[in-house]
Design a protein around this motif. Structure first.
Motif, short mmCIF file in Angstrom:
data_model
loop_
_atom_site.label_atom_id
_atom_site.label_comp_id
_atom_site.label_asym_id
_atom_site.label_seq_id
_atom_site.Cartn_x
_atom_site.Cartn_y
_atom_site.Cartn_z
N SER A 147 -1.03 7.43 -55.23
CA SER A 147 -2.17 6.52 -55.12
C SER A 147 -1.65 5.08 -55.14
O SER A 147 -0.53 4.81 -55.59
CB SER A 147 -3.16 6.73 -56.27
OG SER A 147 -3.59 8.07 -56.35
N GLN A 148 -2.50 4.16 -54.68
CA GLN A 148 -2.12 2.75 -54.71
C GLN A 148 -2.00 2.24 -56.14
O GLN A 148 -1.05 1.57 -56.50
CB GLN A 148 -3.13 1.91 -53.92
CG GLN A 148 -3.06 2.07 -52.42
CD GLN A 148 -1.75 1.54 -51.84
OE1 GLN A 148 -1.20 0.54 -52.30
NE2 GLN A 148 -1.23 2.25 -50.84
N ASN A 149 -3.00 2.55 -56.95
CA ASN A 149 -3.02 2.12 -58.35
C ASN A 149 -3.92 3.06 -59.13
O ASN A 149 -4.56 3.96 -58.56
CB ASN A 149 -3.50 0.67 -58.47
CG ASN A 149 -4.81 0.44 -57.72
OD1 ASN A 149 -5.79 1.16 -57.91
ND2 ASN A 149 -4.82 -0.56 -56.84
N ALA A 150 -3.99 2.87 -60.44
CA ALA A 150 -4.75 3.79 -61.30
C ALA A 150 -6.23 3.80 -60.93
O ALA A 150 -6.90 4.83 -61.02
CB ALA A 150 -4.56 3.41 -62.76
N SER A 152 -7.59 3.60 -58.09
CA SER A 152 -7.88 4.26 -56.81
C SER A 152 -7.71 5.77 -56.86
O SER A 152 -7.89 6.45 -55.85
CB SER A 152 -6.99 3.68 -55.71
OG SER A 152 -5.63 4.02 -55.93
N LEU A 176 2.24 5.98 -58.59
CA LEU A 176 1.45 4.79 -58.29
C LEU A 176 2.31 3.73 -57.61
O LEU A 176 3.32 3.29 -58.15
CB LEU A 176 0.83 4.22 -59.57
CG LEU A 176 -0.06 5.17 -60.38
CD1 LEU A 176 -0.58 4.46 -61.62
CD2 LEU A 176 -1.21 5.69 -59.53
N SER A 177 1.87 3.31 -56.41
CA SER A 177 2.61 2.27 -55.68
C SER A 177 2.63 0.96 -56.46
O SER A 177 3.60 0.20 -56.40
CB SER A 177 1.97 2.05 -54.31
OG SER A 177 2.04 3.22 -53.52
N SER A 178 1.56 0.67 -57.20
CA SER A 178 1.47 -0.58 -57.97
C SER A 178 2.54 -0.66 -59.05
O SER A 178 2.87 -1.75 -59.53
CB SER A 178 0.09 -0.71 -58.60
OG SER A 178 -0.14 0.37 -59.51
N GLU A 179 3.09 0.48 -59.44
CA GLU A 179 4.14 0.53 -60.44
C GLU A 179 5.50 0.82 -59.81
O GLU A 179 6.44 1.24 -60.49
CB GLU A 179 3.81 1.58 -61.50
CG GLU A 179 2.52 1.29 -62.26
CD GLU A 179 2.17 2.37 -63.28
OE1 GLU A 179 2.96 3.34 -63.42
OE2 GLU A 179 1.13 2.23 -63.94
N ARG A 182 6.93 5.31 -55.95
CA ARG A 182 6.52 5.94 -54.69
C ARG A 182 7.34 7.19 -54.43
O ARG A 182 8.47 7.32 -54.88
CB ARG A 182 6.68 4.96 -53.53
CG ARG A 182 5.81 3.72 -53.60
CD ARG A 182 6.03 2.84 -52.39
NE ARG A 182 5.15 1.68 -52.39
CZ ARG A 182 5.43 0.54 -52.97
NH1 ARG A 182 6.59 0.39 -53.60
NH2 ARG A 182 4.59 -0.48 -52.92
#
Length: 340
Positions: A147-150, A152, A176-179, A182
């Motif tokens: 996911s992109q972030n938590a 989403s 999470l991509s935000s973290e 990937r």
């Protein structure tokens, strides 16, 4: 003669995130609609005097008393925007019966089942998880969800509940991509080996997400020695993919279509697909994507030879049984017979 159109009433709408909602649908006739976990329905819209079809994976399980689809707003997506802004509870939608080959096995065998999902690709996999975990069995499920972030993550609470209720059967790994976490080639192999409990040769793999994401995972799994037949993919995003064919042009051919017990002798014009020719002759074969990715249009070839210029859904086993996609299939001789 017309297609079998389902009339589905929107019973409830639940917003999952600010740009994604689940529509709970029930038959206007009140009858249950049979389907298999992992399948989809095709909605039919008359939008600006044009018929538009869109396929949506079912996020509900066949054990639940409704059909549910989860729709995410897509950039420049006219139909997703229409669904999320105009459709309301009580509205009636037209749809084709559930279809699709992204079907999970429900046998009792001891095996690992790895499910890779990215973004809204969790939708059919959520259906599969609920279905399998509602049955006795010795399979072990590992969900690897990107996911992109938590914020989403779709179905977060429901997934947490499933994991808590089935700690011995379900493991969920969030990336999470935000973290900067990937999925990549090394991570696919590492996660599969780390979470395999049984013989890896018996494991099954289900992938749903963007084309490049699924291509990477499939390539990695094959490189690891996984049998291609044990890898299933689902994708409704039509990508621009090079088409290969041994024919530069398909000349006109006479074919026979057997549909609903009725035979039709038609001519498939130069470079026409079987589906295009059938619709031109008022034979209402089912279809959705017209791009070789969804399987709504699949029929059996009972005679002659058909070449598909694109096939992203039928497996080698399906092809061996004679299944073809009419939307990308072209007859190679005058003896072609397709039936459904």
């Amino acid at each position: 003669m017309t297609e079998d159109i389902l009339k589905l009433k929107v019973d409830r709408i639940k917003w999952e995130t600010p740009d994604t909602a689940t529509f709970y649908l029930i038959s206007v006739k009140g009858n249950p609609i049979p389907y298999t976990a992992g399948q989809f329905i095709t909605l039919i819209f008359n939008h600006r005097q044009e018929e538009i079809r869109r396929s949506y994976s079912l996020s509900s399980s066949p054990d639940e008393p409704y059909l549910a689809i989860t729709v995410k707003r897509i950039t420049n997506g006219e139909i997703s925007r229409f669904m999320l802004t105009k459709i309301k509870e009580g509205d009636v939608l037209n749809a084709l019966a559930p279809a699709g080959r992204f079907i999970i096995s429900d046998d009792q065998q001891q095996k690992d089942i790895f499910l890779f999902a990215a973004g809204s690709g969790i939708t059919p996999i959520f259906s599969q998880l609920k279905y399998i975990l509602n049955r006795e069995g010795e399979s072990r499920l590992v969900l690897i969800y990107s996911s992109q972030n938590a914020a989403s993550i779709l179905f977060k609470d429901e997934l947490d509940k499933l994991a808590a209720e089935h700690p011995e059967r379900l493991t969920i790994i969030h990336l999470l991509s935000s973290e900067a976490n990937r999925l990549n080639t090394d991570k696919v192999e590492k996660l599969v080996k780390q979470h395999s409990r049984f013989n890896l040769a018996d494991a099954e793999f289900y992938l749903c997400g963007p084309f490049a994401y699924m291509r990477m995972i499939r390539f990695d799994l094959v490189y690891m020695g996984i049998d291609r037949a044990r890898i299933r993919r689902e994708n409704f995003v039509l990508e621009t993919v090079a088409v290969t064919s041994s024919y530069t042009s398909f000349p006109p051919k006479n074919i026979k279509i057997k549909y609903r017990g009725e035979p039709h002798d038609i001519v498939v014009g130069e470079n026409q697909s079987i589906l295009q020719a059938a619709l031109q002759n008022n034979i209402p074969l089912p279809y959705s994507c017209r791009g070789g990715v969804c399987s709504t249009c699949m029929m059996k070839c009972a005679g002659g030879k058909v070449e598909m210029v694109k096939n992203d859904v039928l497996t080698d086993a399906d092809l061996a049984q004679g299944w073809i996609l009419t939307c990308t299939g072209h007859p190679l001789d005058d003896g072609v017979v397709v039936e459904l």
